[in-house]
Design a protein around this motif. Structure first.
Motif, PDB file in Angstrom:
ATOM      1  N   THR A  64      58.825  54.194  50.430  1.00 31.99           N
ATOM      2  CA  THR A  64      59.655  53.287  50.531  1.00 31.99           C
ATOM      3  C   THR A  64      61.074  53.486  49.864  1.00 31.99           C
ATOM      4  OG1 THR A  64      58.426  51.835  48.536  1.00 31.99           O
ATOM      5  CG2 THR A  64      57.340  51.758  50.522  1.00 31.99           C
TER       6      THR A  64
ATOM      7  N   LEU B  11      51.248  46.691  50.839  1.00 34.53           N
ATOM      8  CA  LEU B  11      52.476  46.596  51.428  1.00 34.53           C
ATOM      9  C   LEU B  11      52.444  45.834  52.658  1.00 34.53           C
ATOM     10  CD1 LEU B  11      53.622  50.122  51.610  1.00 34.53           C
ATOM     11  CD2 LEU B  11      54.463  48.401  50.167  1.00 34.53           C
TER      12      LEU B  11
ATOM     13  N   LYS C  58      59.768  47.077  54.961  1.00 36.87           N
ATOM     14  CA  LYS C  58      59.496  47.678  53.720  1.00 36.87           C
ATOM     15  C   LYS C  58      60.194  48.993  53.741  1.00 36.87           C
ATOM     16  CE  LYS C  58      56.749  44.096  52.387  1.00 36.87           C
ATOM     17  NZ  LYS C  58      55.691  44.190  52.002  1.00 36.87           N
TER      18      LYS C  58
END
Length: 338
Positions: A83, A100, A139
């Motif tokens: 990420t 997430l 994300k």
């Protein structure tokens, strides 16, 4: 003679320029780090196949490096690395991604994947592929692959042949709320600990058993502690490979296509490989005196019913997850043998 020397010098200069240009073209423009916490299993095999495909079709422009066995850190750390852009690809069990995006929780639900083959058919369905492509959009990552890794089993100090056998037993489960809810509903006493703590805990009687993949229990030689392994009906571990979104943009559409095409080829290879790996693990378990047990039909149906009720209860707090779970169930039915 002077003319010949001049021509020779010019040709030498041209040759040198060509070699320098060729070296510049051959030099990798991008480095792509692939990581997983496992070793010598389907995860590593998939990463190796991905690397092979990229090496063959990227024209040397991408240098692929594989880091198995947690060399770049734990699963949560490497997922965070993707990420943030410090790692390009991380491959882990689906449960590690629920923090997430809760929608990954649907991949752990009982009653969707009946077998390795049917599970891969579900995950390769266009509707499911499209659904998974939306995970992680905000994300900084994209789902590169999802595939069946191993059937889920329970190793126990005492045989687990009926649902009554699990009553009151202290069973280590993965940290997913779904597993905790399911085994509590079955009358067990579930607790979440790291896999590394399980063997000594079973040896000293602190816990009565543990939930995990059958390949994992064989590779870690759990048959030295117990001979009892019970396969859970319609329950499998799916693994997810995620890739940094910015990396795909940086390498451009042509190389991004190379990477994605190589991932699809790796999927095609791993479907057969992982199923065989699971079967090999079962045989090795039994060669060391282990028993491969299953619940009878009545208890198997009850387990699936109870586990499905747990999924409905746990997912109710996440409307989008519950919606996706229903999609998974509907698609799974298309590939279910009647």
């Amino acid at each position: 003679m002077k003319v010949k020397n001049t021509i020779a010098a010019a040709l030498a200069g041209l040759a040198g320029s060509f070699l320098i240009s060729a070296a510049a073209v051959a030099a990798p423009q991008y480095t792509m780090k692939l990581t997983t916490t496992t070793t010598n299993d389907a995860d590593v095999e998939w990463l190796k196949t991905l690397k092979q495909g990229i090496d063959e079709h990227s024209g040397g422009r991408i240098k692929v490096e594989i880091y198995p066995a947690g060399q770049l850190g734990s699963a949560p750390r490497t997922i965070e690395g993707v990420t943030m852009g410090t790692v390009e690809v991380a491959l882990n069990a689906s449960g590690f991604y629920e923090g997430l995006d809760p929608r990954f929780g649907a991949l752990s639900a009982t009653g969707i994947f009946d077998s390795m083959k049917q599970g891969d058919e579900v995950l390769n369905d266009p509707q499911i592929r499209q659904l998974l492509s939306t995970y992680g959009a905000s994300k900084g990552f994209q789902v590169l692959s999802v595939f069946m890794h191993t059937p889920v089993a329970v190793v126990t100090t005492q045989p687990f042949k009926t649902l009554a056998d699990i009553q009151g037993k202290k069973i280590r489960v993965p940290g997913s709320p779904l597993y905790l809810h399911t085994f509590k509903a079955l009358g067990a006493a579930p607790l979440s600990t790291s896999l590394g703590e399980v063997l000594p805990a079973m040896q000293n009687g602190t816990i009565d058993g543990a939930v995990g993949g059958n390949t994992i229990f064989t590779s870690l030689k759990f048959y030295d502690v117990t001979k009892n392994l019970t396969f859970l009906p319609s329950t499998h571990i799916a693994v997810v490979a995620i890739i940094n979104s910015q990396f795909l943009k940086t390498i451009g559409p042509d190389l991004a296509k190379v990477v994605k095409d190589a991932a699809l080829k790796a999927d095609e290879h791993i479907y057969t490989w992982a199923a065989q790996d699971s079967e090999n693990a079962r045989k090795i378990w039994e060669e060391h005196g282990g028993k491969s047990l299953k619940l009878d039909d009545a208890d198997a149906k009850q387990f699936i019913k109870d586990a499905s009720a747990s999924a409905d209860a746990v997912f109710a707090g996440h409307p989008k997850l519950l919606e996706d779970y229903k999609v998974f169930k509907a698609v799974a039915e298309k590939y279910r043998q009647k």
